[in-house]
Design a protein around this motif. Structure first.
Motif, PDB file in Angstrom:
ATOM      1  N   GLY A 201       0.828  -1.198   0.000  1.00 23.88           N
ATOM      2  CA  GLY A 201       0.000   0.000   0.000  1.00 23.88           C
ATOM      3  C   GLY A 201       0.859   1.243   0.000  1.00 23.88           C
ATOM      4  O   GLY A 201       2.091   1.176   0.011  1.00 23.88           O
ATOM      5  N   SER A 202       0.202   2.382  -0.002  1.00 20.25           N
ATOM      6  CA  SER A 202       0.895   3.667  -0.008  1.00 20.25           C
ATOM      7  C   SER A 202       1.305   4.056   1.405  1.00 20.25           C
ATOM      8  O   SER A 202       0.494   4.007   2.340  1.00 20.25           O
ATOM      9  CB  SER A 202      -0.010   4.759  -0.587  1.00 20.25           C
ATOM     10  OG  SER A 202       0.564   6.036  -0.375  1.00 20.25           O
ATOM     11  N   ALA A 203       2.551   4.476   1.553  1.00 26.92           N
ATOM     12  CA  ALA A 203       3.040   4.939   2.853  1.00 26.92           C
ATOM     13  C   ALA A 203       2.220   6.115   3.372  1.00 26.92           C
ATOM     14  O   ALA A 203       2.147   6.332   4.584  1.00 26.92           O
ATOM     15  CB  ALA A 203       4.511   5.331   2.745  1.00 26.92           C
ATOM     16  N   LEU A 204       1.601   6.864   2.475  1.00 30.79           N
ATOM     17  CA  LEU A 204       0.778   7.997   2.895  1.00 30.79           C
ATOM     18  C   LEU A 204      -0.442   7.538   3.695  1.00 30.79           C
ATOM     19  O   LEU A 204      -1.040   8.326   4.422  1.00 30.79           O
ATOM     20  CB  LEU A 204       0.332   8.820   1.680  1.00 30.79           C
ATOM     21  CG  LEU A 204       1.448   9.424   0.838  1.00 30.79           C
ATOM     22  CD1 LEU A 204       0.866  10.205  -0.332  1.00 30.79           C
ATOM     23  CD2 LEU A 204       2.365  10.313   1.674  1.00 30.79           C
TER      24      LEU A 204
ATOM     25  N   LYS B 201      -3.928   3.859   8.417  1.00 30.35           N
ATOM     26  CA  LYS B 201      -4.934   2.848   8.080  1.00 30.35           C
ATOM     27  C   LYS B 201      -4.275   1.477   7.903  1.00 30.35           C
ATOM     28  O   LYS B 201      -4.800   0.459   8.375  1.00 30.35           O
ATOM     29  CB  LYS B 201      -5.662   3.249   6.798  1.00 30.35           C
ATOM     30  CG  LYS B 201      -6.712   2.256   6.333  1.00 30.35           C
ATOM     31  CD  LYS B 201      -7.462   2.752   5.117  1.00 30.35           C
ATOM     32  CE  LYS B 201      -6.566   2.728   3.901  1.00 30.35           C
ATOM     33  NZ  LYS B 201      -7.276   3.050   2.653  1.00 30.35           N
ATOM     34  N   LEU B 202      -3.124   1.430   7.256  1.00 32.30           N
ATOM     35  CA  LEU B 202      -2.454   0.162   6.978  1.00 32.30           C
ATOM     36  C   LEU B 202      -1.921  -0.499   8.250  1.00 32.30           C
ATOM     37  O   LEU B 202      -1.928  -1.717   8.369  1.00 32.30           O
ATOM     38  CB  LEU B 202      -1.315   0.370   5.974  1.00 32.30           C
ATOM     39  CG  LEU B 202      -1.746   0.832   4.575  1.00 32.30           C
ATOM     40  CD1 LEU B 202      -0.538   1.217   3.741  1.00 32.30           C
ATOM     41  CD2 LEU B 202      -2.563  -0.250   3.874  1.00 32.30           C
TER      42      LEU B 202
ATOM     43  N   LYS C  20       7.085  18.173  -1.433  1.00 31.53           N
ATOM     44  CA  LYS C  20       7.570  18.603  -0.121  1.00 31.53           C
ATOM     45  C   LYS C  20       6.440  18.803   0.884  1.00 31.53           C
ATOM     46  O   LYS C  20       6.555  18.388   2.042  1.00 31.53           O
ATOM     47  CB  LYS C  20       8.390  19.882  -0.257  1.00 31.53           C
ATOM     48  CG  LYS C  20       9.294  20.131   0.932  1.00 31.53           C
ATOM     49  CD  LYS C  20      10.384  21.104   0.549  1.00 31.53           C
ATOM     50  CE  LYS C  20      11.565  20.984   1.457  1.00 31.53           C
ATOM     51  NZ  LYS C  20      12.692  21.779   0.972  1.00 31.53           N
ATOM     52  N   ASP C  21       5.353  19.426   0.473  1.00 31.02           N
ATOM     53  CA  ASP C  21       4.262  19.645   1.424  1.00 31.02           C
ATOM     54  C   ASP C  21       3.651  18.323   1.877  1.00 31.02           C
ATOM     55  O   ASP C  21       3.263  18.160   3.036  1.00 31.02           O
ATOM     56  CB  ASP C  21       3.196  20.574   0.838  1.00 31.02           C
ATOM     57  CG  ASP C  21       2.566  20.052  -0.447  1.00 31.02           C
ATOM     58  OD1 ASP C  21       3.207  19.243  -1.163  1.00 31.02           O
ATOM     59  OD2 ASP C  21       1.430  20.450  -0.756  1.00 31.02           O
ATOM     60  N   VAL C  22       3.599  17.352   0.978  1.00 30.17           N
ATOM     61  CA  VAL C  22       3.082  16.031   1.315  1.00 30.17           C
ATOM     62  C   VAL C  22       4.021  15.346   2.304  1.00 30.17           C
ATOM     63  O   VAL C  22       3.582  14.735   3.289  1.00 30.17           O
ATOM     64  CB  VAL C  22       2.903  15.176   0.037  1.00 30.17           C
ATOM     65  CG1 VAL C  22       2.551  13.732   0.385  1.00 30.17           C
ATOM     66  CG2 VAL C  22       1.841  15.797  -0.870  1.00 30.17           C
TER      67      VAL C  22
END
Length: 198
Positions: free
Chosen positions: A63-66, A70-71, A91-93
């Protein structure tokens, strides 16, 4: 022991659980000294072709680290590792992600290029390993996308987030021909954040 190994050992020898975001082929997991090792990786072929023994990985999450909250669910995590990872995010993310990790864990340790180190449209080095290349073709486009560098980092960026930062001009990260190193790039940052004691 080289500098990378020492960095990974020193930041995991006194904890129970580490979670690496963007774990890739899980190559760092044989250096982590804590008993529980979790990796989150969005390229499924990397998970399927891990370069370490299965005993080195407690849990591999696709999955996405973002989406780490949830993960991971209620999984306890002492530290997050971001090794050659944050430069692949806007960068902001990345800053938002770091702040969310700070709310969850007691330590975050980061290794990232310092300054300009452009990388775009690159096939992961994993595809250069003959025994893996054919098994990983289904995820080639995703792997190329995840290898793109989307942000540039300087000492002050991480210090403003509470990290202790070592700007290392002797550890050259970008020797590969696909890197476009700017005038201020070519060195690296080793950064560690520990939750302040109350």
């Amino acid at each position: 022991m080289n500098k990378m190994e020492k960095f990974l050992v020193d930041n995991t020898k006194d904890i129970t659980t580490v979670c690496e975001l963007g774990a890739g082929l899980f190559g760092n997991f044989n250096r982590y000294k804590c008993p529980n090792k979790i990796g989150i990786e969005m390229v499924k072929s990397y998970i399927e072709n891990k370069l370490v023994s299965p005993t080195m990985v407690t849990k591999a999450i696709h999955g996405s680290a973002l989406d780490f909250e949830k993960l991971l669910g209620d999984e306890p995590v002492d530290a997050f590792a971001c090794i050659d990872f944050i430069e692949h995010l806007q960068k902001d993310v990345a800053i938002d992600l770091i702040k969310r990790m700070q709310a969850r864990a007691n330590r975050i340790f980061i290794f990232t290029p310092y300054g300009e180190c452009h990388q775009d449209g690159v096939v992961s080095w994993a595809f250069c390993i003959p025994r893996l290349e054919m098994r990983m073709q289904k995820d080639k486009e995703l792997a190329i996308s995840t290898q793109t560098h989307r942000s540039t980092w300087y000492t002050a960026d991480l210090e403003e987030l509470g990290f202790v930062v070592d700007h290392d001009t002797t550890f050259i990260t970008a020797v590969e021909p696909w890197h476009d190193i700017g005038a201020d790039g070519g060195s690296v940052l080793w950064a560690v954040w520990d939750k302040p004691t109350q």
